[in-house]
Design a protein around this motif. Sequence first.
Motif, short mmCIF file in Angstrom:
data_model
loop_
_atom_site.label_atom_id
_atom_site.label_comp_id
_atom_site.label_asym_id
_atom_site.label_seq_id
_atom_site.Cartn_x
_atom_site.Cartn_y
_atom_site.Cartn_z
N THR A 224 0.85 -1.19 0.00
CA THR A 224 0.00 0.00 0.00
C THR A 224 0.89 1.25 0.00
O THR A 224 2.00 1.23 0.53
N ASN A 225 0.36 2.28 -0.66
CA ASN A 225 0.98 3.61 -0.61
C ASN A 225 2.32 3.76 -1.34
O ASN A 225 2.99 4.76 -1.18
N GLY A 227 2.62 4.08 -4.47
CA GLY A 227 2.43 4.97 -5.63
C GLY A 227 1.92 4.27 -6.87
O GLY A 227 2.13 4.75 -7.99
N THR A 230 -0.71 6.41 -8.59
CA THR A 230 -0.04 7.58 -9.16
C THR A 230 0.63 7.18 -10.48
O THR A 230 0.57 7.92 -11.47
N SER A 244 -4.12 8.87 -2.74
CA SER A 244 -4.09 9.55 -1.45
C SER A 244 -2.98 8.94 -0.61
O SER A 244 -2.49 7.85 -0.93
N ASP A 245 -2.59 9.64 0.45
CA ASP A 245 -1.53 9.07 1.27
C ASP A 245 -2.09 8.14 2.34
O ASP A 245 -1.38 7.72 3.24
N ILE A 246 -3.37 7.82 2.24
CA ILE A 246 -3.95 6.83 3.16
C ILE A 246 -3.62 5.44 2.62
O ILE A 246 -3.83 5.17 1.43
N HIS A 247 -3.12 4.58 3.48
CA HIS A 247 -2.82 3.22 3.04
C HIS A 247 -4.12 2.50 2.70
O HIS A 247 -5.11 2.63 3.42
N THR A 249 -5.89 2.80 -0.26
CA THR A 249 -6.85 3.64 -0.99
C THR A 249 -7.56 2.84 -2.08
O THR A 249 -8.77 2.88 -2.20
N LYS A 329 9.41 6.93 -6.08
CA LYS A 329 9.63 8.07 -5.17
C LYS A 329 11.11 8.42 -5.05
O LYS A 329 11.58 8.77 -3.96
#
Length: 454
Positions: A224-225, A227, A230, A244-247, A249, A329
């Motif tokens: 999760t998270n 990207g 994205t 979103s930066d919520i794990h 999503t 990232k």
Amino acid sequence: MTICALATAPGGAIGIIRVSGPQTLEILSHVFRGSGDVQTYPANTIHYGHIVSGTEVIDEVLISVFRAPHSYTGEDSAEISCHGSRYILNKVLELLIGNGCRMANPGEYTMRAYLNGKMDLSQAEAVADLIASTNKGTHQMAMSQLRGGISSELSRLREQLLKLTSLLELELDFSDHEDLEFADRSELFELTKTIDNHITRLAHSFETGQALKQGIPVAIVGKTNVGKSTLLNALLKDDRAIVSDIHGTTRDTVEDTIDINGVTFRFIDTAGIRQTTDEVEQIGITRTFAAIDKARIVLWLIDAYPTQEDIQEMQERCKDKSLIIIINKIDKLEKVSAEKLSSHLSPLRSNLLSISAKFGTNLSELESAISLAANRPSFQENDIIVSNARHYDALIRAHEHILRVIDGLQMQLSGDLLSEDLRLTLDTLAEITGGQITSNEVLGNIFKNFCVGK
Ligand SMILES: Nc1nc2c(ncn2[C@@H]2O[C@H](COP(=O)(O)OP(=O)(O)OP(=O)(O)O)[C@@H](O)[C@H]2O)c(=O)[nH]1
Ligand SMILES: [Mg+2]
């Protein structure tokens, strides 16, 4: 019965209405005013005139006249080029129907072309594919099928099967004459094998056909998270998935296609993998694994060291796929740790890339890597690619029938037992070009997905 329908998409400057059937010119004579008598217009000519309803002039049009059997449908037919106004087009259709036409069903023109022997069924289906083609690959594939590529491949198979049948019959006819030599059974066996190889090769091309039509499946997976969504959005250049930066999503898979270097890829963004007690999220994660199974290429996104188990598990799952590991990232990662991560992972047999999905860094490198990993389903213009599920299904069934012939030959079964399976193979292959299909139900099913007017 004479049919009519709008053949062009509504909203254009010009709309073309097609009329086809034995009464075409008679019906037109009631609604079209041009020079001379419509019913005497020669084949393949275009005429200027007006569509009229009583004394009212509806539109200034051109009509193209075709006569049986030299038309698309094989019947007398005409195309009326009107101005593209919805009002005009509806009015003209109304007039045609008022004078004896009926609205065409989806694909009915092409179905008539098939029934009148203008094309076989696989060619008729290629017409729909041609209209739906979106890139060079699908266009080439539809063109080759329309030109009879599959049909001629099947007639070659048919010839071989008939040869086999006659050799077996020969064996049967003369089986009482012990002194006569028949075709050597091992020769029959070889011939049957060759036929089966041919059928299997065609069936296998379906994967390429599907990839070209629906896009090569590429799964974007990872924790999760990291990207994933994205990255999907960056590749599609569209805000397709929620970021979103919520794990956790993304819950369900989100997919869309784009072309890279002329090949269509279907990117599938998935729910991030983690331990969870959330029931819905767990279903999403199960779907992630299903997406990996179906993918040809897997993009594994990471933003930190994966554990040894994670690496092993991913390699295990992607055994028969192209796995591309992506460190995301990099804008945020410290240079040292990025390099460390990279060297930590480099012993893996996979492609390794560093990107920033958010800022678009190295995305074109990623696209090249994907393009390369696709081992693009390149094919020559003359290659025969099966892209239709109905054809694939028939090929698989034909393969099963011919396998029984092979088994039978190995078990020294007598010719009459083998010939039944041979006949079934022939009949099954004939379904593809339509040989014996005249049932309205079957045809209706095939043509129902066509557009009206084609
Ligand atoms: N700095 C930086 N942040 C990024 C990058 N890519 C994604 N992010 C951020 O990371 C967070 C998570 O991004 P998502 O795309 O939603 O992540 P995901 O992997 O789809 O997450 P789940 O759907 O929860 O599994 C968001 O706040 C993004 O803006 C990147 O390249 N650099
Ligand atoms: Mg997501």
